[in-house]
Design a protein around this motif. Structure first.
Motif, PDB file in Angstrom:
ATOM      1  N   GLU A  95       0.832  -1.198   0.000  1.00 56.09           N
ATOM      2  CA  GLU A  95       0.000   0.000   0.000  1.00 56.09           C
ATOM      3  C   GLU A  95       0.877   1.262   0.000  1.00 56.09           C
ATOM      4  OE1 GLU A  95      -3.291   1.829  -0.746  1.00 56.09           O
ATOM      5  OE2 GLU A  95      -3.184  -0.341  -0.639  1.00 56.09           O
ATOM      6  N   LYS A  96       2.055   1.165  -0.559  1.00 52.93           N
ATOM      7  CA  LYS A  96       2.970   2.288  -0.661  1.00 52.93           C
ATOM      8  C   LYS A  96       2.436   3.276  -1.693  1.00 52.93           C
ATOM      9  CE  LYS A  96       7.785   3.274  -1.596  1.00 52.93           C
ATOM     10  NZ  LYS A  96       9.060   2.731  -2.026  1.00 52.93           N
ATOM     11  N   GLN A  97       2.514   4.559  -1.351  1.00 51.54           N
ATOM     12  CA  GLN A  97       2.029   5.598  -2.255  1.00 51.54           C
ATOM     13  C   GLN A  97       3.196   6.431  -2.751  1.00 51.54           C
ATOM     14  OE1 GLN A  97      -0.942   8.015  -0.388  1.00 51.54           O
ATOM     15  NE2 GLN A  97      -2.365   6.335  -0.118  1.00 51.54           N
ATOM     16  N   ILE A  98       3.067   6.902  -3.965  1.00 50.29           N
ATOM     17  CA  ILE A  98       4.040   7.817  -4.549  1.00 50.29           C
ATOM     18  C   ILE A  98       3.279   9.089  -4.894  1.00 50.29           C
ATOM     19  CG2 ILE A  98       5.644   8.204  -6.444  1.00 50.29           C
ATOM     20  CD1 ILE A  98       5.809   5.135  -6.708  1.00 50.29           C
ATOM     21  N   SER A  99       3.811  10.226  -4.480  1.00 51.29           N
ATOM     22  CA  SER A  99       3.158  11.506  -4.762  1.00 51.29           C
ATOM     23  C   SER A  99       4.136  12.448  -5.447  1.00 51.29           C
ATOM     24  CB  SER A  99       2.675  12.157  -3.460  1.00 51.29           C
ATOM     25  OG  SER A  99       1.732  11.341  -2.823  1.00 51.29           O
ATOM     26  N   TRP A 100       3.598  13.302  -6.319  1.00 51.02           N
ATOM     27  CA  TRP A 100       4.401  14.327  -6.963  1.00 51.02           C
ATOM     28  C   TRP A 100       3.481  15.424  -7.468  1.00 51.02           C
ATOM     29  CZ3 TRP A 100       3.063   9.831  -9.359  1.00 51.02           C
ATOM     30  CH2 TRP A 100       2.520   9.895 -10.635  1.00 51.02           C
ATOM     31  N   THR A 101       4.071  16.537  -7.829  1.00 51.47           N
ATOM     32  CA  THR A 101       3.320  17.625  -8.464  1.00 51.47           C
ATOM     33  C   THR A 101       3.952  17.891  -9.826  1.00 51.47           C
ATOM     34  OG1 THR A 101       4.692  19.326  -7.431  1.00 51.47           O
ATOM     35  CG2 THR A 101       2.659  18.721  -6.286  1.00 51.47           C
ATOM     36  N   ALA A 102       3.106  18.297 -10.773  1.00 53.46           N
ATOM     37  CA  ALA A 102       3.580  18.595 -12.121  1.00 53.46           C
ATOM     38  C   ALA A 102       2.553  19.479 -12.813  1.00 53.46           C
ATOM     39  CB  ALA A 102       3.783  17.310 -12.916  1.00 53.46           C
ATOM     40  N   LYS A 103       2.973  20.115 -13.866  1.00 54.37           N
ATOM     41  CA  LYS A 103       2.073  20.936 -14.674  1.00 54.37           C
ATOM     42  C   LYS A 103       1.083  20.032 -15.390  1.00 54.37           C
ATOM     43  CE  LYS A 103       4.257  25.007 -14.389  1.00 54.37           C
ATOM     44  NZ  LYS A 103       3.714  26.136 -13.729  1.00 54.37           N
ATOM     45  N   GLU A 104      -0.138  20.562 -15.615  1.00 49.26           N
ATOM     46  CA  GLU A 104      -1.145  19.768 -16.315  1.00 49.26           C
ATOM     47  C   GLU A 104      -0.805  19.595 -17.789  1.00 49.26           C
ATOM     48  OE1 GLU A 104      -5.101  21.521 -16.697  1.00 49.26           O
ATOM     49  OE2 GLU A 104      -4.218  23.470 -16.305  1.00 49.26           O
ATOM     50  N   TYR A 105      -0.077  20.544 -18.354  1.00 48.66           N
ATOM     51  CA  TYR A 105       0.400  20.434 -19.732  1.00 48.66           C
ATOM     52  C   TYR A 105       1.612  21.335 -19.879  1.00 48.66           C
ATOM     53  CZ  TYR A 105      -2.251  24.777 -20.319  1.00 48.66           C
ATOM     54  OH  TYR A 105      -2.750  26.049 -20.175  1.00 48.66           O
ATOM     55  N   ILE A 106       2.358  21.132 -20.943  1.00 46.64           N
ATOM     56  CA  ILE A 106       3.530  21.945 -21.220  1.00 46.64           C
ATOM     57  C   ILE A 106       3.103  23.034 -22.192  1.00 46.64           C
ATOM     58  CG2 ILE A 106       5.884  21.972 -22.117  1.00 46.64           C
ATOM     59  CD1 ILE A 106       5.397  20.290 -19.517  1.00 46.64           C
ATOM     60  N   SER A 107       3.167  24.276 -21.745  1.00 47.72           N
ATOM     61  CA  SER A 107       2.748  25.370 -22.621  1.00 47.72           C
ATOM     62  C   SER A 107       3.916  25.765 -23.517  1.00 47.72           C
ATOM     63  CB  SER A 107       2.257  26.565 -21.801  1.00 47.72           C
ATOM     64  OG  SER A 107       3.295  27.062 -21.005  1.00 47.72           O
ATOM     65  N   LYS A 108       3.622  25.853 -24.771  1.00 50.97           N
ATOM     66  CA  LYS A 108       4.621  26.226 -25.759  1.00 50.97           C
ATOM     67  C   LYS A 108       4.581  27.746 -25.937  1.00 50.97           C
ATOM     68  CE  LYS A 108       4.944  21.799 -27.496  1.00 50.97           C
ATOM     69  NZ  LYS A 108       4.488  20.936 -26.519  1.00 50.97           N
ATOM     70  N   ASP A 109       5.742  28.359 -26.050  1.00 53.37           N
ATOM     71  CA  ASP A 109       5.791  29.808 -26.242  1.00 53.37           C
ATOM     72  C   ASP A 109       5.235  30.166 -27.615  1.00 53.37           C
ATOM     73  OD1 ASP A 109       6.953  30.269 -23.778  1.00 53.37           O
ATOM     74  OD2 ASP A 109       8.990  30.068 -24.569  1.00 53.37           O
ATOM     75  N   LYS A 110       4.371  31.179 -27.619  1.00 45.05           N
ATOM     76  CA  LYS A 110       3.773  31.639 -28.868  1.00 45.05           C
ATOM     77  C   LYS A 110       4.059  33.121 -29.018  1.00 45.05           C
ATOM     78  CE  LYS A 110       0.093  28.380 -28.152  1.00 45.05           C
ATOM     79  NZ  LYS A 110       0.597  28.014 -26.851  1.00 45.05           N
ATOM     80  N   LYS A 111       4.544  33.479 -30.170  1.00 44.31           N
ATOM     81  CA  LYS A 111       4.813  34.884 -30.458  1.00 44.31           C
ATOM     82  C   LYS A 111       3.563  35.517 -31.071  1.00 44.31           C
ATOM     83  CE  LYS A 111       9.795  34.405 -31.079  1.00 44.31           C
ATOM     84  NZ  LYS A 111      10.007  33.472 -30.077  1.00 44.31           N
ATOM     85  N   ALA A 112       3.585  36.809 -31.258  1.00 44.14           N
ATOM     86  CA  ALA A 112       2.433  37.534 -31.804  1.00 44.14           C
ATOM     87  C   ALA A 112       2.023  36.973 -33.170  1.00 44.14           C
ATOM     88  CB  ALA A 112       2.740  39.014 -31.900  1.00 44.14           C
ATOM     89  N   GLY A 113       2.996  36.520 -33.952  1.00 43.76           N
ATOM     90  CA  GLY A 113       2.698  35.969 -35.278  1.00 43.76           C
ATOM     91  C   GLY A 113       1.789  34.759 -35.224  1.00 43.76           C
ATOM     92  N   TRP A 114       1.905  33.953 -34.153  1.00 40.91           N
ATOM     93  CA  TRP A 114       1.047  32.779 -34.009  1.00 40.91           C
ATOM     94  C   TRP A 114      -0.407  33.212 -33.884  1.00 40.91           C
ATOM     95  CZ3 TRP A 114      -2.442  30.695 -30.582  1.00 40.91           C
ATOM     96  CH2 TRP A 114      -2.730  29.341 -30.728  1.00 40.91           C
ATOM     97  N   TYR A 115      -0.649  34.236 -33.063  1.00 40.91           N
ATOM     98  CA  TYR A 115      -2.017  34.725 -32.858  1.00 40.91           C
ATOM     99  C   TYR A 115      -2.555  35.383 -34.121  1.00 40.91           C
ATOM    100  CZ  TYR A 115      -1.129  33.763 -27.972  1.00 40.91           C
ATOM    101  OH  TYR A 115      -0.827  33.135 -26.794  1.00 40.91           O
ATOM    102  N   VAL A 116      -1.696  36.155 -34.804  1.00 45.62           N
ATOM    103  CA  VAL A 116      -2.116  36.790 -36.062  1.00 45.62           C
ATOM    104  C   VAL A 116      -2.476  35.713 -37.080  1.00 45.62           C
ATOM    105  CG1 VAL A 116      -1.314  38.204 -38.004  1.00 45.62           C
ATOM    106  CG2 VAL A 116      -0.818  38.915 -35.657  1.00 45.62           C
ATOM    107  N   GLY A 117      -1.651  34.676 -37.180  1.00 43.77           N
ATOM    108  CA  GLY A 117      -1.927  33.580 -38.109  1.00 43.77           C
ATOM    109  C   GLY A 117      -3.228  32.859 -37.776  1.00 43.77           C
ATOM    110  N   LEU A 118      -3.471  32.618 -36.497  1.00 48.60           N
ATOM    111  CA  LEU A 118      -4.702  31.967 -36.073  1.00 48.60           C
ATOM    112  C   LEU A 118      -5.919  32.800 -36.466  1.00 48.60           C
ATOM    113  CD1 LEU A 118      -6.208  29.738 -34.465  1.00 48.60           C
ATOM    114  CD2 LEU A 118      -5.862  31.156 -32.425  1.00 48.60           C
ATOM    115  N   ILE A 119      -5.861  34.088 -36.191  1.00 50.69           N
ATOM    116  CA  ILE A 119      -6.985  34.979 -36.530  1.00 50.69           C
ATOM    117  C   ILE A 119      -7.160  35.052 -38.046  1.00 50.69           C
ATOM    118  CG2 ILE A 119      -7.760  37.386 -36.455  1.00 50.69           C
ATOM    119  CD1 ILE A 119      -6.482  37.476 -33.609  1.00 50.69           C
ATOM    120  N   PHE A 120      -6.057  35.111 -38.794  1.00 48.78           N
ATOM    121  CA  PHE A 120      -6.136  35.163 -40.253  1.00 48.78           C
ATOM    122  C   PHE A 120      -6.801  33.909 -40.817  1.00 48.78           C
ATOM    123  CE2 PHE A 120      -4.265  34.324 -44.460  1.00 48.78           C
ATOM    124  CZ  PHE A 120      -4.713  35.450 -45.139  1.00 48.78           C
TER     125      PHE A 120
END
Length: 153
Positions: A3-28
């Motif tokens: 009944e040994k338990q292992i615990s840890w914390t971590a991010k729910e996902y890895i966020s990738k850096d996005k520059k302004a061009g990514w958002y402009v491209g998405l909107i376009f």
């Protein structure tokens, strides 16, 4: 396994850096699909594209939460949510850039895989704990995973 338990914390996902061009491209691209919808008079399609673009923008600027994980002899706990070992046929390890993740492959055909990040220093004991209950298989990224990585979502 006891009944040994292992615990840890971590991010729910890895966020990738996005520059302004990514958002402009998405909107376009969104505006191009909306223009197509107007030409074809697909009003529901226009609404779907508008909501999808807005959702992607909101999702991409939201920082990843730090989640608490716990592993015991019955399964994996993500906060209060439990993933029992009996729901999964196997697991695999994925290296996502500099981070590592366990991928749980479901028994049910149309159920989604579960991806859980873990710190590298705890990797051996976490992998051993999963291996005590599930067989390990190589992880192959499916089309959706490759698309998400390509779009940096």
């Amino acid at each position: 396994m006891s009944e040994k338990q292992i615990s840890w914390t971590a991010k729910e996902y890895i966020s990738k850096d996005k520059k302004a061009g990514w958002y402009v491209g998405l909107i376009f691209v969104g505006l191009l699909f909306i223009a197509l919808g107007v030409l074809m008079k697909w009003w529901s399609f226009i609404a779907l594209i508008a909501v999808s673009v807005l959702a992607l923008i909101v999702y991409s600027v939201r920082p990843a939460r730090e989640l608490k994980y716990r592993l015991d002899s019955t399964g994996l706990y993500e906060g209060n949510k439990k993933y029992t070992f009996t729901e999964y046929r196997s697991f695999g390890i994925l290296k996502d850039g500099e981070f590592f993740a366990i991928i749980l492959n479901p028994r049910k055909r149309f159920s989604g895989r579960v991806k859980v990040y873990f710190p590298e220093q705890d990797g051996e004991k976490i992998v051993d704990a999963f291996g005590a209950h599930l067989p390990m298989e190589p992880v192959k990224l499916d089309f959706i995973d490759k698309l998400i990585n390509f779009l940096r979502i």
